[in-house]
Motif scaffolding. Sequence first.
Motif, PDB file in Angstrom:
ATOM      1  N   PRO A 142     -63.990 -46.974   5.861  1.00 27.87           N
ATOM      2  CA  PRO A 142     -62.776 -47.110   5.050  1.00 27.87           C
ATOM      3  C   PRO A 142     -61.926 -48.293   5.498  1.00 27.87           C
ATOM      4  O   PRO A 142     -61.864 -48.621   6.689  1.00 27.87           O
ATOM      5  CB  PRO A 142     -62.043 -45.780   5.285  1.00 27.87           C
ATOM      6  CG  PRO A 142     -63.117 -44.828   5.684  1.00 27.87           C
ATOM      7  CD  PRO A 142     -64.115 -45.628   6.449  1.00 27.87           C
ATOM      8  N   ASP A 143     -61.284 -48.933   4.512  1.00 28.02           N
ATOM      9  CA  ASP A 143     -60.323 -50.014   4.743  1.00 28.02           C
ATOM     10  C   ASP A 143     -60.920 -51.206   5.483  1.00 28.02           C
ATOM     11  O   ASP A 143     -60.242 -51.884   6.258  1.00 28.02           O
ATOM     12  CB  ASP A 143     -59.091 -49.483   5.495  1.00 28.02           C
ATOM     13  CG  ASP A 143     -58.390 -48.368   4.720  1.00 28.02           C
ATOM     14  OD1 ASP A 143     -58.447 -48.392   3.482  1.00 28.02           O
ATOM     15  OD2 ASP A 143     -57.800 -47.485   5.363  1.00 28.02           O
ATOM     16  N   HIS A 201     -59.426 -48.684   0.669  1.00 27.01           N
ATOM     17  CA  HIS A 201     -60.532 -48.012  -0.009  1.00 27.01           C
ATOM     18  C   HIS A 201     -61.079 -46.938   0.907  1.00 27.01           C
ATOM     19  O   HIS A 201     -60.790 -46.880   2.107  1.00 27.01           O
ATOM     20  CB  HIS A 201     -61.642 -49.003  -0.382  1.00 27.01           C
ATOM     21  CG  HIS A 201     -62.321 -49.617   0.818  1.00 27.01           C
ATOM     22  ND1 HIS A 201     -63.409 -49.056   1.439  1.00 27.01           N
ATOM     23  CD2 HIS A 201     -62.037 -50.749   1.522  1.00 27.01           C
ATOM     24  CE1 HIS A 201     -63.789 -49.804   2.460  1.00 27.01           C
ATOM     25  NE2 HIS A 201     -62.970 -50.837   2.549  1.00 27.01           N
ATOM     26  N   GLY A 202     -61.900 -46.061   0.356  1.00 27.70           N
ATOM     27  CA  GLY A 202     -62.540 -45.016   1.131  1.00 27.70           C
ATOM     28  C   GLY A 202     -63.890 -45.471   1.659  1.00 27.70           C
ATOM     29  O   GLY A 202     -64.254 -46.646   1.590  1.00 27.70           O
ATOM     30  N   THR A 213     -58.756 -42.328  -4.147  1.00 32.16           N
ATOM     31  CA  THR A 213     -58.584 -43.331  -3.100  1.00 32.16           C
ATOM     32  C   THR A 213     -59.278 -44.611  -3.526  1.00 32.16           C
ATOM     33  O   THR A 213     -60.412 -44.584  -3.985  1.00 32.16           O
ATOM     34  CB  THR A 213     -59.208 -42.869  -1.759  1.00 32.16           C
ATOM     35  OG1 THR A 213     -60.584 -42.585  -1.960  1.00 32.16           O
ATOM     36  CG2 THR A 213     -58.497 -41.635  -1.233  1.00 32.16           C
ATOM     37  N   SER A 218     -65.597 -42.811  -5.485  1.00 34.09           N
ATOM     38  CA  SER A 218     -66.461 -42.626  -4.329  1.00 34.09           C
ATOM     39  C   SER A 218     -67.581 -41.646  -4.660  1.00 34.09           C
ATOM     40  O   SER A 218     -67.553 -40.945  -5.671  1.00 34.09           O
ATOM     41  CB  SER A 218     -65.651 -42.091  -3.137  1.00 34.09           C
ATOM     42  OG  SER A 218     -65.207 -40.771  -3.409  1.00 34.09           O
TER      43      SER A 218
END
Length: 925
Positions: free
Chosen positions: A736-737, A743-744, A815, A820
């Motif tokens: 994530p990120d 983002h996930g 997210t 996702s």
Amino acid sequence: MPLEGTCCLIAQICTSGTGNSVILVFRKTRCSGVGATRATSRTEAVVDDDRVLNEDSRVLRVGLICGGPSAERGISLNSARSVLDHIEGGDLQVSCFYIDYDMNAFAISSAQVYSNTPADFDFKLESLAKGFSSLDKFAEHLAASVDIVFPVIHGRFGEDGGIQELLERYNVSFVGTGSRECRKAFDKYDASFELSKQGFVTVPSFLIQGSEIEECELSKWFSSNQLDPNSGKVVVKPARAGSSIGVTVTYGVSDSLKKANDLISEGIDDKILVEIFLEGGSEFTAIVLDVGSGFDCRPVVLLPTEVELQLHGSVDVREEDAIFNYRRKYLPTQQVAYHTPPRFPPKVIENIREGASILFRQLGLRDFARIDGWFLPNSIDAFSSSAGKFGRTELGTIMYTDINLISGMEQTSFLFQQASKVGFSHSNILRSVIHHACLRFPNLASHNEVSALSPRRSKPLPVDEAFNKQEGVRKIFVLFGGDTSERQVSLMSGTNVWLNLQAFDDLDVTPCLLAPSDDHSDDSSRVVWSLPYSLVLRHTTEEVLDACIEAIEPVQAAMTSHLRNQVMNDLMESLKKHSWFTGFDIADELPVRYSLEKWVKLAKEVQATVFIAVHGGIGEDGTLQSLLESEGVPHTGPGEAASKTCMDKVATSLALSHLADLGVLTINKDVRRKEDLLNVPALEIWDELTSKLQCETLCVKPSRDGCSTGVARLCCVEDLAVYIKALKDCLLRIPPDSFSKSHGMIEMPSPPPELLIFEPFIETDEIVVASKSVGEKAQGLVWKGNSRWVEITVGVIGTLGSMRSLSPSVTVKETGDILSLEEKFQGGTGINLTPPPASIVSNEALERCKQRIELIANTLRLEGFSRIDAFLNVDSGEVLIIEVNTVPGMTPSTVLIHQALAEQPPMYPHKFFRTLLDLASERII
């Protein structure tokens, strides 16, 4: 070749003339696998009629309650869906109830239970469901309208004694443990204290409660347990939460206190446990079934499951300290593997079962529960304080750590995995639990006087009659698996289809696994395994394949069979006394291995229809369709040519490019080879792509993968460089990120794709769904509507040239900018608005949208069913195509089921999948 093993064996209870001995007699019935039946108990072929209820017998009215205030409410919805699927009908009538986050109770329709997450309907409960002014009024309604309640609320209010206390106060019969015992067992600290008092080995722990955090005291605890106060590894977890929510590994006193404070401030719990990290131990979980009479508790522990965490590819150094967390529990990935029975010495398994049984009885548990624990081999240092306590054995130490009063009941949950290993189908184990609970309530005695348990999906057949001569019975092969990144979702889809189609007496349904390919073999020589019931209920396709190989390995098979017989004998000793128990309905069968070519010929020989649930790869590129059609075998979904076109996202756009004037738009694309991406400077690639596609941000996706695998939003050249490095390093996941915009987790294809598609990222309006109303007009929906575009997904169903659009669903991303894997396929996560709220899409725009979706389907020559993903202009009804899925996800929480339920009249899952199957028989091959 002839079809082997077309009958399975159903164990029934017979007594000898003296009435003192028990013989397991198996009744022949259609089995779930193609392979020959193997039964290690004494067997005798018997053909008899199922016992039926007397006409004047009352139907047992069951109240199914789900939801609740905890973070596990989504899992609760999954459990309720599964229970409803397997107990509804005949002698059981189910009413569904839901408790929201704020503890408001509602009577809901069974259709709402099939929602992906409570957020799908929370915001519209007041208009769609019957609400109760208070929990007391709700309990009064239950007392008047149902005979017994089956609570499937996980966590707070479900397992802490809350719902039980309410039901007890109003004299409502219910399944499961009483309120006082629940309170003691649910709190991990209190339960550990009680276990220690009862003579069990327990994990050393430290309690942090509320704001009373004493760093000095925690430091002393670290030191007393030979842990470095600065770096000692421990587990921090809420004392009163389940599903591994909030459980984390920490290092040292400061890190532990910070994580504990975070859990308290987030409102997860104000009572936090710090426990020693059990290095080198193996985690296990065991289902305990009470088979005694009334309040005479006689717990029998089923075959436990070992939980093995697995690491693949490049991982962060601290990933090696991974735990069995929420994601690993509920999303099928190769990060975890289950082994039932465990790979422990038989004596250890025996001790685990013995200890769990004692624990169940001493804690006063009822009906069923799941008990988790750890086994530490002798090579690992045991706790000095544990000498003389239960759990210390010559081979290692056994510790029980968690007691689950309402075990998860998703389709492949531990309950069903372990039950199927010892002869119970889903329906059989659930109905056994319900009827056992009835024994405690005198007013329900009449419901147990006659059998209510003959499995409604089993039907006796003549012993020697070959399948292809059985009149009125169709053979169905459900195929799933493969080797794409979508194979785990394929397993979920295939399992769901298989279980739903078993509702029909005129179908004989065999689940089949398409094994991963050998790089040196052609498609026709690939391997297919026909599977017995228990082998399907696994976490991943790799587990299923390993279980197949294990099942035919003589030594392992003999040990498993021995353990199975032990458990079945323990169960039967008491179950034989209950008139409602008619026997075990899952035989101990072997899987059968075929080449794909021989499997297709077998399908032709037995006149089977193939239900394709293989996502991606040969399941969607036309290969499998070609093999089946060449032999005249009917199959679900589009044919070879349409499948091949839709698998290629560029070819799909080209096939629809002439429809722009009719409101069907396509997205510009640029295809790049992985090799070129790795060898050309990222800045050069970025400049070329943004110039050619005339955009500022990009969307990248594999050319031939789905399920959001490898799909990411790239906002700058640095993001592109991160993505290219992930390809180069063969990462299985992008954390994530990792990109410039939040983002996930992004699951990546393995191996990395050879071709990738770049296209402009389409900005859509953010939709926020609140469980509490944020305003009278908004009704829990917040949508500004600036861009006027929303993302939709819509199923199409019908025959060639006459495809019909179901009601579209608006997809809501929780997210990041890309849906996702969890949001698409993990029940309890992801939000879909079906049908789209009128406040977002007008009826006129919706009708124009459906007309264009049907135009797309018929232009692409789709048939049977498919799913189309697109962007929708909420004013004009114009559709901007993302992709077409010819074998869409068919998991229990898939959006296609939501859309089928929105039809008039609603199509429930078993009817929906039957409709898709019947469409396959109408196709012209």
